[in-house]
Design a protein around this motif. Structure first.
Motif, PDB file in Angstrom:
ATOM      1  N   ILE A   1       0.840  -1.197   0.000  1.00 35.03           N
ATOM      2  CA  ILE A   1       0.000   0.000   0.000  1.00 35.03           C
ATOM      3  C   ILE A   1       0.874   1.245   0.000  1.00 35.03           C
ATOM      4  O   ILE A   1       1.964   1.258   0.580  1.00 35.03           O
ATOM      5  CB  ILE A   1      -0.948   0.050   1.219  1.00 35.03           C
ATOM      6  CG1 ILE A   1      -0.129   0.121   2.526  1.00 35.03           C
ATOM      7  CG2 ILE A   1      -1.909  -1.127   1.235  1.00 35.03           C
ATOM      8  CD1 ILE A   1      -0.952   0.473   3.739  1.00 35.03           C
ATOM      9  N   PRO A   2       0.418   2.339  -0.619  1.00 41.04           N
ATOM     10  CA  PRO A   2       1.104   3.627  -0.470  1.00 41.04           C
ATOM     11  C   PRO A   2       0.716   4.255   0.862  1.00 41.04           C
ATOM     12  O   PRO A   2      -0.297   3.904   1.471  1.00 41.04           O
ATOM     13  CB  PRO A   2       0.572   4.447  -1.649  1.00 41.04           C
ATOM     14  CG  PRO A   2      -0.789   3.879  -1.892  1.00 41.04           C
ATOM     15  CD  PRO A   2      -0.713   2.409  -1.561  1.00 41.04           C
ATOM     16  N   PHE A   3       1.534   5.205   1.299  1.00 40.40           N
ATOM     17  CA  PHE A   3       1.244   5.933   2.541  1.00 40.40           C
ATOM     18  C   PHE A   3       1.375   7.421   2.255  1.00 40.40           C
ATOM     19  O   PHE A   3       2.404   7.887   1.751  1.00 40.40           O
ATOM     20  CB  PHE A   3       2.220   5.528   3.641  1.00 40.40           C
ATOM     21  CG  PHE A   3       1.923   6.166   4.977  1.00 40.40           C
ATOM     22  CD1 PHE A   3       1.097   5.537   5.890  1.00 40.40           C
ATOM     23  CD2 PHE A   3       2.456   7.403   5.316  1.00 40.40           C
ATOM     24  CE1 PHE A   3       0.810   6.115   7.119  1.00 40.40           C
ATOM     25  CE2 PHE A   3       2.182   8.000   6.532  1.00 40.40           C
ATOM     26  CZ  PHE A   3       1.355   7.349   7.439  1.00 40.40           C
ATOM     27  N   PHE A   4       0.305   8.164   2.565  1.00 43.14           N
ATOM     28  CA  PHE A   4       0.321   9.607   2.356  1.00 43.14           C
ATOM     29  C   PHE A   4      -0.491  10.289   3.445  1.00 43.14           C
ATOM     30  O   PHE A   4      -1.588   9.838   3.789  1.00 43.14           O
ATOM     31  CB  PHE A   4      -0.240   9.999   0.988  1.00 43.14           C
ATOM     32  CG  PHE A   4      -0.432  11.485   0.827  1.00 43.14           C
ATOM     33  CD1 PHE A   4       0.670  12.306   0.587  1.00 43.14           C
ATOM     34  CD2 PHE A   4      -1.687  12.058   0.963  1.00 43.14           C
ATOM     35  CE1 PHE A   4       0.511  13.684   0.465  1.00 43.14           C
ATOM     36  CE2 PHE A   4      -1.852  13.441   0.832  1.00 43.14           C
ATOM     37  CZ  PHE A   4      -0.744  14.243   0.589  1.00 43.14           C
ATOM     38  N   SER A   5       0.045  11.375   3.967  1.00 41.01           N
ATOM     39  CA  SER A   5      -0.721  12.173   4.932  1.00 41.01           C
ATOM     40  C   SER A   5      -0.349  13.638   4.776  1.00 41.01           C
ATOM     41  O   SER A   5       0.785  13.980   4.412  1.00 41.01           O
ATOM     42  CB  SER A   5      -0.458  11.719   6.370  1.00 41.01           C
ATOM     43  OG  SER A   5       0.839  12.084   6.787  1.00 41.01           O
ATOM     44  N   LEU A   6      -1.317  14.504   5.058  1.00 47.50           N
ATOM     45  CA  LEU A   6      -1.115  15.939   5.066  1.00 47.50           C
ATOM     46  C   LEU A   6      -1.791  16.504   6.300  1.00 47.50           C
ATOM     47  O   LEU A   6      -2.981  16.260   6.533  1.00 47.50           O
ATOM     48  CB  LEU A   6      -1.701  16.589   3.807  1.00 47.50           C
ATOM     49  CG  LEU A   6      -1.652  18.121   3.763  1.00 47.50           C
ATOM     50  CD1 LEU A   6      -0.218  18.612   3.723  1.00 47.50           C
ATOM     51  CD2 LEU A   6      -2.449  18.639   2.571  1.00 47.50           C
ATOM     52  N   VAL A   7      -1.029  17.241   7.091  1.00 49.58           N
ATOM     53  CA  VAL A   7      -1.545  17.838   8.314  1.00 49.58           C
ATOM     54  C   VAL A   7      -1.299  19.340   8.248  1.00 49.58           C
ATOM     55  O   VAL A   7      -0.177  19.785   7.966  1.00 49.58           O
ATOM     56  CB  VAL A   7      -0.866  17.250   9.574  1.00 49.58           C
ATOM     57  CG1 VAL A   7      -1.457  17.873  10.836  1.00 49.58           C
ATOM     58  CG2 VAL A   7      -1.022  15.737   9.601  1.00 49.58           C
ATOM     59  N   VAL A   8      -2.351  20.117   8.477  1.00 47.19           N
ATOM     60  CA  VAL A   8      -2.255  21.572   8.501  1.00 47.19           C
ATOM     61  C   VAL A   8      -2.681  22.044   9.881  1.00 47.19           C
ATOM     62  O   VAL A   8      -3.767  21.685  10.361  1.00 47.19           O
ATOM     63  CB  VAL A   8      -3.148  22.227   7.435  1.00 47.19           C
ATOM     64  CG1 VAL A   8      -2.996  23.740   7.469  1.00 47.19           C
ATOM     65  CG2 VAL A   8      -2.806  21.682   6.050  1.00 47.19           C
ATOM     66  N   GLY A   9      -1.830  22.825  10.542  1.00 49.80           N
ATOM     67  CA  GLY A   9      -2.121  23.286  11.877  1.00 49.80           C
ATOM     68  C   GLY A   9      -2.018  24.796  12.010  1.00 49.80           C
ATOM     69  O   GLY A   9      -1.168  25.442  11.381  1.00 49.80           O
ATOM     70  N   LEU A  10      -2.910  25.359  12.794  1.00 50.17           N
ATOM     71  CA  LEU A  10      -2.900  26.779  13.130  1.00 50.17           C
ATOM     72  C   LEU A  10      -2.708  26.892  14.631  1.00 50.17           C
ATOM     73  O   LEU A  10      -3.505  26.337  15.403  1.00 50.17           O
ATOM     74  CB  LEU A  10      -4.206  27.448  12.699  1.00 50.17           C
ATOM     75  CG  LEU A  10      -4.339  28.949  12.957  1.00 50.17           C
ATOM     76  CD1 LEU A  10      -3.353  29.730  12.071  1.00 50.17           C
ATOM     77  CD2 LEU A  10      -5.776  29.413  12.681  1.00 50.17           C
ATOM     78  N   ASN A  11      -1.643  27.588  15.044  1.00 46.42           N
ATOM     79  CA  ASN A  11      -1.282  27.641  16.450  1.00 46.42           C
ATOM     80  C   ASN A  11      -1.231  29.075  16.931  1.00 46.42           C
ATOM     81  O   ASN A  11      -0.587  29.923  16.298  1.00 46.42           O
ATOM     82  CB  ASN A  11       0.075  26.957  16.665  1.00 46.42           C
ATOM     83  CG  ASN A  11       0.474  26.934  18.125  1.00 46.42           C
ATOM     84  OD1 ASN A  11      -0.130  26.210  18.914  1.00 46.42           O
ATOM     85  ND2 ASN A  11       1.489  27.693  18.486  1.00 46.42           N
TER      86      ASN A  11
END
Length: 468
Positions: A453-463
């Motif tokens: 399987i491929p693995f992909f993630s995108l996380v966007v955070g506002l701090n």
């Protein structure tokens, strides 16, 4: 007039105290909103994990010369846990405590307690005695450090199950100890963990400065009567590190069990070595900071032991099962292990790079080889061990190659945005396998040929954060 003067002096005195206090304490408040898209550590093990979810974090930190107070709570909807109130009251969100702890500084001594995660002695993503993964548990620690010596004793609650009547299953805890000497730039020390069952807190393991091996041996033998808990698991090893302004180097070894028959009785049976190792370092160069890390562990490391149907619970894991919610939902093993995060039967390699020419950018590339593993089932699908030491000798192995990049930038004072993305591929991904061929009959994770399987993630955070 006199009353007005007194009030004026009182106000000036209070103002002076406040101004002086500003130099000795800080109060920091942080709030974060995070959007997650794609794969995660939970989706590696559970295909029904949501690909999109939100997380909101509130953190309050108070720091002064003598006390450190930290309260950190998340509110998220990734459906990782079966919260009875999330759907009816919170729109699918649940609360999670990231940290709730207090530390008291008493000169060379420090006392810490609360629901928290306190790290290992070495600064490594592959630390062996205390996992590098932040998974908070109820903890109490006493630490002493001066220019020449370090001593640490730490109680960690592994599990305290409400619905279990079996005391061996209900109560599991561990005590972590460190004895280390310090030289200019160098530290060398001994580390140990005692895992015990049937009791939530054992005062002697925590308070007695004698190494746990002797406590276990003396109390179990009886002087004149046996005392303490009886069943416990003793893990020991060593660490060493070196640090200066340009670099940090470390090495660490853990021994869960070692085959002494190779020396004492070479013609007798040879039990498997249960050992783990880790080494690496970080280097500041003209082009940026570079980190190189490696670790590995033989088969059966951190597992409990069981012979002839005598099921034990003292594996070095936070829980003694890794399926929950009344179904086959899998708790990720990287979160389950209380020590080295990848546990047994693996080799890992990691490179981190933070360039000087792009501020706030961090990148990494990790390669992991994983064999068959079960942190809760002694000897996996066998009733007893296979003679000799084993490492990645299974017919099929899982391979993971994942790159990661993290970048943050400031919008306004106190307001930041950060981005994190991971991209990679997993060959022969492991699947949950039920076991019926041994006396314990607990599941294991087994690599499956062709399960790629491929693995992909995108996380966007506002701090957002502000200080007082």
């Amino acid at each position: 007039m006199e009353k007005r003067r007194i009030n004026k002096n009182l106000i000036l005195s209070i103002a002076l105290i406040i101004l002086l206090s500003l130099n000795v304490f800080s109060l920091e408040v942080k709030t974060s909103a995070i959007y997650n898209y794609g794969d995660s550590i939970f989706s590696l093990y559970n295909s029904n994990t949501p690909k999109t979810y939100f997380e909101f974090i509130a953190n309050l930190t108070y720091l002064s010369e003598n006390i450190h107070f930290n309260a950190d709570v998340s509110f998220l909807n990734n459906k990782a846990y079966n919260d009875p109130f999330s759907e009816s009251y919170y729109g699918g969100f649940y609360f999670y405590i990231n940290d709730g702890s207090i530390s008291l500084n008493l000169g060379n001594s420090k006392i810490s307690f609360g629901k928290t995660h306190l790290g290992d002695m070495v600064k490594s993503p592959y630390s062996l005695f205390v996992s590098s993964v932040n998974y908070p548990r109820n903890t109490l620690e006493y630490r002493y450090e001066d220019d020449k010596f370090i001593y640490v004793t730490r109680w960690i609650e592994l599990n305290n199950l409400i619905n279990s009547s079996n005391l061996q299953e209900k109560y599991r805890s561990a005590n972590y100890k460190v004895y280390a000497v310090k030289f200019p730039n160098i530290r060398f020390g001994y580390e140990e963990v005692n895992v015990y069952i049937g009791k939530n807190f054992d005062f002697e393991y925590f308070a007695n400065p004698i190494p746990g091996f002797f406590i276990q041996y003396v109390n179990s033998a009886g002087r004149p009567y046996p005392e303490g808990l009886g069943e416990s698991n003793f893990i020991m090893g060593f660490f060493g590190d070196y640090s200066d302004k340009e670099k940090y180097l470390y090495t660490q070894i853990l021994i869960d069990d070692i085959n002494m028959n190779r020396f004492l009785h070479p013609d007798s049976y040879q039990n498997p070595d249960k050992i783990a190792w880790s080494f690496g370092g970080s280097f500041s160069t003209n082009v940026g900071k570079i980190e190189i890390h490696h670790a590995g562990a033989t088969k059966y490391t951190f597992q409990p032991s069981s012979e002839s149907g005598n099921q034990m619970y003292y594996g070095y894991t936070y829980f003694h099962y890794f399926t929950y919610n009344g179904t086959n939902t899998i708790f990720p093993l990287e979160l389950l292990y209380a020590g080295y995060k990848y546990g047994e039967n693996n080799l890992t390699f990691l490179i981190n790079y933070s360039p000087n020419f792009i501020s706030n950018l961090k990148t990494s590339l990790e390669y992991v080889i994983l064999g068959e593993r079960s942190p809760v089932n002694p000897w996996n699908d066998l009733t007893t061990f296979k003679e000799g030491t084993h490492l990645l000798d299974d017919p099929v192995l899982e391979h993971r190659l994942v790159g990661n990049a993290n970048y943050s930038f400031k919008i306004l004072d106190g307001l930041n945005i950060w981005l994190n993305t991971s991209l990679g591929y997993i060959w022969n991904k492991s699947e949950l396998t039920e076991v019926t061929t041994d006396n314990v009959k607990k599941p294991l994770m087994r690599p499956v040929s062709g399960n790629n399987i491929p693995f992909f993630s995108l996380v966007v955070g506002l701090n957002f954060e502000f200080n007082f």
